[in-house]
Design a protein around this motif. Structure first.
Motif, PDB file in Angstrom:
ATOM      1  N   THR A  50       0.828  -1.205   0.000  1.00 24.96           N
ATOM      2  CA  THR A  50       0.000   0.000   0.000  1.00 24.96           C
ATOM      3  C   THR A  50       0.863   1.255   0.000  1.00 24.96           C
ATOM      4  OG1 THR A  50      -1.704  -1.212   1.198  1.00 24.96           O
ATOM      5  CG2 THR A  50      -1.852   1.184   1.231  1.00 24.96           C
ATOM      6  N   LEU A  51       1.878   1.279   0.862  1.00 26.39           N
ATOM      7  CA  LEU A  51       2.778   2.427   0.919  1.00 26.39           C
ATOM      8  C   LEU A  51       3.514   2.601  -0.404  1.00 26.39           C
ATOM      9  CD1 LEU A  51       4.105   4.714   2.501  1.00 26.39           C
ATOM     10  CD2 LEU A  51       5.765   3.051   3.372  1.00 26.39           C
ATOM     11  N   GLY A  52       3.977   1.503  -0.987  1.00 26.97           N
ATOM     12  CA  GLY A  52       4.692   1.573  -2.261  1.00 26.97           C
ATOM     13  C   GLY A  52       3.834   2.153  -3.373  1.00 26.97           C
ATOM     14  N   ALA A  53       2.580   1.698  -3.457  1.00 28.60           N
ATOM     15  CA  ALA A  53       1.673   2.222  -4.487  1.00 28.60           C
ATOM     16  C   ALA A  53       1.369   3.696  -4.243  1.00 28.60           C
ATOM     17  CB  ALA A  53       0.383   1.404  -4.506  1.00 28.60           C
ATOM     18  N   PRO A  95      16.011  -6.489   9.429  1.00 27.32           N
ATOM     19  CA  PRO A  95      14.604  -6.119   9.219  1.00 27.32           C
ATOM     20  C   PRO A  95      14.376  -4.757   8.561  1.00 27.32           C
ATOM     21  CG  PRO A  95      14.881  -7.099  11.381  1.00 27.32           C
ATOM     22  CD  PRO A  95      16.264  -6.923  10.811  1.00 27.32           C
ATOM     23  N   GLY A  96      14.981  -3.694   9.057  1.00 26.00           N
ATOM     24  CA  GLY A  96      14.752  -2.364   8.485  1.00 26.00           C
ATOM     25  C   GLY A  96      15.162  -2.292   7.028  1.00 26.00           C
ATOM     26  N   LEU A  97      16.303  -2.854   6.701  1.00 24.47           N
ATOM     27  CA  LEU A  97      16.794  -2.840   5.323  1.00 24.47           C
ATOM     28  C   LEU A  97      15.908  -3.692   4.421  1.00 24.47           C
ATOM     29  CD1 LEU A  97      18.889  -1.970   3.256  1.00 24.47           C
ATOM     30  CD2 LEU A  97      20.338  -3.862   4.045  1.00 24.47           C
ATOM     31  N   TYR A  98      15.517  -4.857   4.904  1.00 25.85           N
ATOM     32  CA  TYR A  98      14.669  -5.737   4.108  1.00 25.85           C
ATOM     33  C   TYR A  98      13.343  -5.044   3.772  1.00 25.85           C
ATOM     34  CZ  TYR A  98      11.772  -9.612   2.620  1.00 25.85           C
ATOM     35  OH  TYR A  98      10.933 -10.420   1.894  1.00 25.85           O
ATOM     36  N   TRP A  99      12.684  -4.463   4.779  1.00 26.89           N
ATOM     37  CA  TRP A  99      11.374  -3.854   4.542  1.00 26.89           C
ATOM     38  C   TRP A  99      11.488  -2.560   3.745  1.00 26.89           C
ATOM     39  CZ3 TRP A  99       7.501  -6.870   4.399  1.00 26.89           C
ATOM     40  CH2 TRP A  99       7.512  -8.031   5.156  1.00 26.89           C
ATOM     41  N   LEU A 100      12.595  -1.835   3.887  1.00 26.83           N
ATOM     42  CA  LEU A 100      12.839  -0.679   3.021  1.00 26.83           C
ATOM     43  C   LEU A 100      12.926  -1.145   1.565  1.00 26.83           C
ATOM     44  CD1 LEU A 100      13.536   2.306   2.460  1.00 26.83           C
ATOM     45  CD2 LEU A 100      15.942   1.690   2.876  1.00 26.83           C
ATOM     46  N   ALA A 101      13.653  -2.240   1.346  1.00 28.41           N
ATOM     47  CA  ALA A 101      13.770  -2.777  -0.012  1.00 28.41           C
ATOM     48  C   ALA A 101      12.409  -3.205  -0.541  1.00 28.41           C
ATOM     49  CB  ALA A 101      14.749  -3.955  -0.034  1.00 28.41           C
ATOM     50  N   VAL A 102      11.583  -3.820   0.292  1.00 30.97           N
ATOM     51  CA  VAL A 102      10.242  -4.237  -0.147  1.00 30.97           C
ATOM     52  C   VAL A 102       9.430  -3.014  -0.581  1.00 30.97           C
ATOM     53  CG1 VAL A 102       8.040  -5.230   0.608  1.00 30.97           C
ATOM     54  CG2 VAL A 102      10.178  -6.361   1.217  1.00 30.97           C
ATOM     55  N   VAL A 103       9.435  -1.965   0.237  1.00 34.80           N
ATOM     56  CA  VAL A 103       8.672  -0.751  -0.102  1.00 34.80           C
ATOM     57  C   VAL A 103       9.192  -0.145  -1.406  1.00 34.80           C
ATOM     58  CG1 VAL A 103       8.144   1.623   0.588  1.00 34.80           C
ATOM     59  CG2 VAL A 103       7.957  -0.229   2.256  1.00 34.80           C
ATOM     60  N   LEU A 104      10.514  -0.025  -1.537  1.00 33.41           N
ATOM     61  CA  LEU A 104      11.075   0.587  -2.746  1.00 33.41           C
ATOM     62  C   LEU A 104      10.823  -0.267  -3.989  1.00 33.41           C
ATOM     63  CD1 LEU A 104      14.407   2.042  -1.328  1.00 33.41           C
ATOM     64  CD2 LEU A 104      12.337   3.288  -1.992  1.00 33.41           C
ATOM     65  N   VAL A 105      10.891  -1.587  -3.854  1.00 35.55           N
ATOM     66  CA  VAL A 105      10.583  -2.469  -4.986  1.00 35.55           C
ATOM     67  C   VAL A 105       9.104  -2.347  -5.340  1.00 35.55           C
ATOM     68  CG1 VAL A 105      10.442  -4.899  -5.714  1.00 35.55           C
ATOM     69  CG2 VAL A 105      12.527  -4.033  -4.633  1.00 35.55           C
ATOM     70  N   SER A 106       8.253  -2.157  -4.333  1.00 33.75           N
ATOM     71  CA  SER A 106       6.831  -1.934  -4.589  1.00 33.75           C
ATOM     72  C   SER A 106       6.616  -0.634  -5.369  1.00 33.75           C
ATOM     73  CB  SER A 106       6.068  -1.893  -3.265  1.00 33.75           C
ATOM     74  OG  SER A 106       4.719  -1.580  -3.467  1.00 33.75           O
ATOM     75  N   VAL A 107       7.330   0.422  -4.974  1.00 32.79           N
ATOM     76  CA  VAL A 107       7.254   1.699  -5.692  1.00 32.79           C
ATOM     77  C   VAL A 107       7.675   1.488  -7.147  1.00 32.79           C
ATOM     78  CG1 VAL A 107       8.231   4.030  -5.896  1.00 32.79           C
ATOM     79  CG2 VAL A 107       7.631   3.124  -3.640  1.00 32.79           C
ATOM     80  N   LEU A 108       8.806   0.828  -7.343  1.00 28.15           N
ATOM     81  CA  LEU A 108       9.309   0.612  -8.701  1.00 28.15           C
ATOM     82  C   LEU A 108       8.360  -0.254  -9.519  1.00 28.15           C
ATOM     83  CD1 LEU A 108      11.469   0.971 -10.849  1.00 28.15           C
ATOM     84  CD2 LEU A 108      12.692  -0.979  -9.840  1.00 28.15           C
ATOM     85  N   GLY A 109       7.823  -1.301  -8.917  1.00 25.99           N
ATOM     86  CA  GLY A 109       6.885  -2.163  -9.644  1.00 25.99           C
ATOM     87  C   GLY A 109       5.671  -1.399 -10.132  1.00 25.99           C
ATOM     88  N   THR A 110       5.159  -0.524  -9.274  1.00 28.03           N
ATOM     89  CA  THR A 110       4.011   0.303  -9.664  1.00 28.03           C
ATOM     90  C   THR A 110       4.391   1.258 -10.792  1.00 28.03           C
ATOM     91  OG1 THR A 110       3.091   0.151  -7.434  1.00 28.03           O
ATOM     92  CG2 THR A 110       2.313   1.972  -8.816  1.00 28.03           C
ATOM     93  N   LEU A 111       5.547   1.913 -10.643  1.00 33.22           N
ATOM     94  CA  LEU A 111       5.981   2.862 -11.682  1.00 33.22           C
ATOM     95  C   LEU A 111       6.229   2.161 -13.018  1.00 33.22           C
ATOM     96  CD1 LEU A 111       8.410   5.152  -9.650  1.00 33.22           C
ATOM     97  CD2 LEU A 111       6.177   5.786 -10.608  1.00 33.22           C
ATOM     98  N   LEU A 112       6.834   0.981 -12.999  1.00 31.64           N
ATOM     99  CA  LEU A 112       7.088   0.251 -14.246  1.00 31.64           C
ATOM    100  C   LEU A 112       5.780  -0.067 -14.967  1.00 31.64           C
ATOM    101  CD1 LEU A 112       9.897  -2.239 -13.131  1.00 31.64           C
ATOM    102  CD2 LEU A 112      10.122  -0.392 -14.812  1.00 31.64           C
TER     103      LEU A 112
END
Length: 184
Positions: A50-53, A95-112
């Protein structure tokens, strides 16, 4: 039989194979790099999606008009690449790095997904099919090279790279399908 190469001489085939299977940073065993799948995992995954989108839509609306959607996607791609390189360089689950990566990959997936529809004019059906095929290819490559798809066995950097590739394709596919269903 493995032979040693002289300094300056290319290693023999057996030496290369031994290096790839025993000493390569891509295949060396690490601690599992993916969190335990639990109710908390799924809650954080839903929140990250949700945050990524939301962030992707914010960037599209605020940077897209001036910078352009493709340039925004390219810039986010660089940020994601840097984060994933850092994530891959760790030897354990952070944990913090993993979930940051998840959010950023979510952002990128939406943008792509949005970029393919908005700038290339592809239909949501085509984009959904493309990311569906790419996700299947990611899973097939992961299984072929690693003989598993288990998130409980993301114990090497190569497996982790396959994991992130599948996650990116899944987020992009999810965006395309949700836009298709909602009529956007």
């Amino acid at each position: 039989m493995t032979t040693r190469s002289s300094p300056g001489e290319a290693p023999s085939g057996a030496t290369v194979i031994a290096w790839l299977t025993n000493g390569s940073p891509w295949t060396r065993q690490l601690a599992n790099k993916v969190p335990e799948v639990s109710a908390t995992f799924w809650l954080l995954t839903i929140l990250s999606t949700t945050l990524g989108a939301t962030v992707a839509d914010f960037l599209s609306a605020n940077l897209g008009p001036g910078l352009g959607m493709s340039a925004t996607t390219a810039n986010v791609s660089l940020v994601v690449a840097g984060t994933l390189i850092f994530q891959l360089s760790t030897g354990r689950y952070v944990p913090g790095l993993y979930w940051l990566a998840v959010v950023l990959v979510s952002v990128l997936g939406t943008l792509l997904s949005d970029d393919l529809v908005d700038n290339l004019g592809l239909s949501l059906w085509v984009v959904s099919a493309v990311f569906g095929v790419l996700l299947a290819v990611a899973f097939a490559g992961w299984h072929r090279s690693e003989h598993t798809l288990s998130v409980h066995a993301v114990l090497t950097r190569r497996r982790e790279a396959w994991h992130w590739c599948a996650v990116l394709c899944a987020f992009s596919l999810g965006t395309a399908i949700s836009d298709l269903i909602s009529g956007n």
